[in-house]
Design a protein around this motif. Sequence first.
Motif, mmCIF file in Angstrom:
data_model
loop_
_atom_site.group_PDB
_atom_site.id
_atom_site.type_symbol
_atom_site.label_atom_id
_atom_site.label_comp_id
_atom_site.label_asym_id
_atom_site.label_seq_id
_atom_site.Cartn_x
_atom_site.Cartn_y
_atom_site.Cartn_z
ATOM 1 N N THR A 1 -7.883 2.004 -1.055
ATOM 2 C CA THR A 1 -6.932 3.234 -1.223
ATOM 3 C C THR A 1 -7.658 4.369 -2.347
ATOM 4 O OG1 THR A 1 -5.985 2.315 -2.643
ATOM 5 C CG2 THR A 1 -5.435 1.755 -0.514
ATOM 6 N N HIS B 1 -2.705 7.401 -1.495
ATOM 7 C CA HIS B 1 -2.296 6.344 -1.151
ATOM 8 C C HIS B 1 -0.399 5.946 -0.462
ATOM 9 C CE1 HIS B 1 -2.207 2.507 1.368
ATOM 10 N NE2 HIS B 1 -1.253 1.923 0.602
ATOM 11 N N ASP B 2 -0.500 6.521 -2.104
ATOM 12 C CA ASP B 2 1.811 6.171 -1.755
ATOM 13 C C ASP B 2 2.240 7.350 -1.151
ATOM 14 O OD1 ASP B 2 1.336 4.103 -3.395
ATOM 15 O OD2 ASP B 2 1.471 4.657 -4.960
ATOM 16 N N THR B 3 1.744 8.042 -1.693
ATOM 17 C CA THR B 3 1.790 9.993 -0.986
ATOM 18 C C THR B 3 2.436 9.597 0.314
ATOM 19 O OG1 THR B 3 1.343 11.064 -3.159
ATOM 20 C CG2 THR B 3 1.793 11.681 -1.028
ATOM 21 N N HIS B 4 0.655 9.004 1.070
ATOM 22 C CA HIS B 4 1.515 8.938 2.313
ATOM 23 C C HIS B 4 1.878 7.929 2.887
ATOM 24 C CE1 HIS B 4 -2.577 10.952 2.130
ATOM 25 N NE2 HIS B 4 -3.333 10.044 1.826
ATOM 26 N N ALA B 5 2.163 6.756 2.361
ATOM 27 C CA ALA B 5 2.908 5.592 2.548
ATOM 28 C C ALA B 5 4.673 6.452 2.612
ATOM 29 C CB ALA B 5 2.854 4.269 1.826
ATOM 30 N N ALA B 6 4.953 7.616 1.541
ATOM 31 C CA ALA B 6 6.578 7.868 1.229
ATOM 32 C C ALA B 6 6.432 8.625 2.361
ATOM 33 C CB ALA B 6 6.563 8.775 -0.038
ATOM 34 N N SER C 1 -1.797 14.184 -6.163
ATOM 35 C CA SER C 1 -1.346 14.328 -5.400
ATOM 36 C C SER C 1 -0.173 14.914 -6.224
ATOM 37 C CB SER C 1 0.392 12.659 -6.841
ATOM 38 O OG SER C 1 0.190 11.164 -5.249
ATOM 39 N N ASP D 1 1.484 17.772 -2.384
ATOM 40 C CA ASP D 1 2.627 18.481 -2.480
ATOM 41 C C ASP D 1 2.714 19.932 -2.784
ATOM 42 O OD1 ASP D 1 3.745 15.857 -2.323
ATOM 43 O OD2 ASP D 1 4.112 15.245 -4.480
#
Length: 365
Positions: free
Chosen positions: A6, A10-15, A208, A212
């Motif tokens: 990943t 990755h966490d940004t995309h999931a959110a 990230s 953003d």
Amino acid sequence: MSEPRTTPLHDTHAALGASFTDFGGWLMPVRYTSDLAEHHAVRAAAGLFDISHMAEFTLTGPGAAAVLDDALAGRISTMRIGKAKYSLLLDERGGVVDDVIVYRRGDEDFLVISNAGNHEAVAAAFERYIGDVVISDISDDVALIAVQGPRAREVLATTPGVELPGLDDLGYYAWLGGTFDGVDLFVARTGYTGEDGFELMVPNAFASALWDALLSAGEPAGLVPAGLASRDTLRLEAGMPLHGHELSTDILPAQAGLGRVVAMDKDTFVGKEALASASTDLPVLVGLAADGRRAGRAGYAVLDASGSVVGEITSGALSPTLGYPVAMAFVPPRFAEPGTELFIDVRGIRIPATVTALPFYRRTA
């Protein structure tokens, strides 16, 4: 089989509600909302892509330019500082190991960006030059974010924290250095969509925050996060090859329409002898514009008027911009003239198609 990797985002995309797919050993966002909406946003305004799966290598030292002249098909030593160049890494048979972009950052300092799925192959090809030059694989240290579309420069210029002196004067296939919140930022005016755009390299820890900031600044201009599905239809409309489809070790540069990238007048480079003796009657890449709404896909057969198989689709889709099916395919040279009438076998149905000069789409400004 190992789990896909990943990116730092990755966490940004999931959110953001992204759907994911395995691409080149990486779990990447394929879409956020709609393939079509993301595609149209890039053509009309701007799209934001995570391309952190790409591989990055630096080559530094007095032998760097000479090494790249030998390793790559293009002439790298004549590049000016501040410029970028598309090139090819070939094997001894002249096949394409990968297509890369080279950036000259100094007299003895180069950055090479290659495709994620070919990371190990490119690293192995460079290993033979260790000792002649300092080669560093920085792929795990940095993230890459692409802002693509006619309003990309506007988005970048208004992003809080981004300082890019000289942005207004930055030409295509060139780069400049700047900062994001005081951290070094590398920005290149390159892309893979057929639109104007920029690719930004930043240390992982700041990826990230940069994403953003770009997303927030770009929202009023129509920028949206975009996934691999729209990236694929955008590059197809722009006639840009994808390794594993239009490029591979079984395909020579001239077959893919990339003979211009090869500097055959160089004294030597990997694959030169094979290219010099290659047949001129090998299948070549063409564009196909089809009737109706049914698109040919990779692996579908291309037929002549008698129904004989004469080629194979490498990439195809219903073009969101043009409204009709387009495809790229390899066919014998005698079928490559624009205007030639052929057929695509779409699940047993013969769909008329016309050979068309690439690209299918070209931006007007």
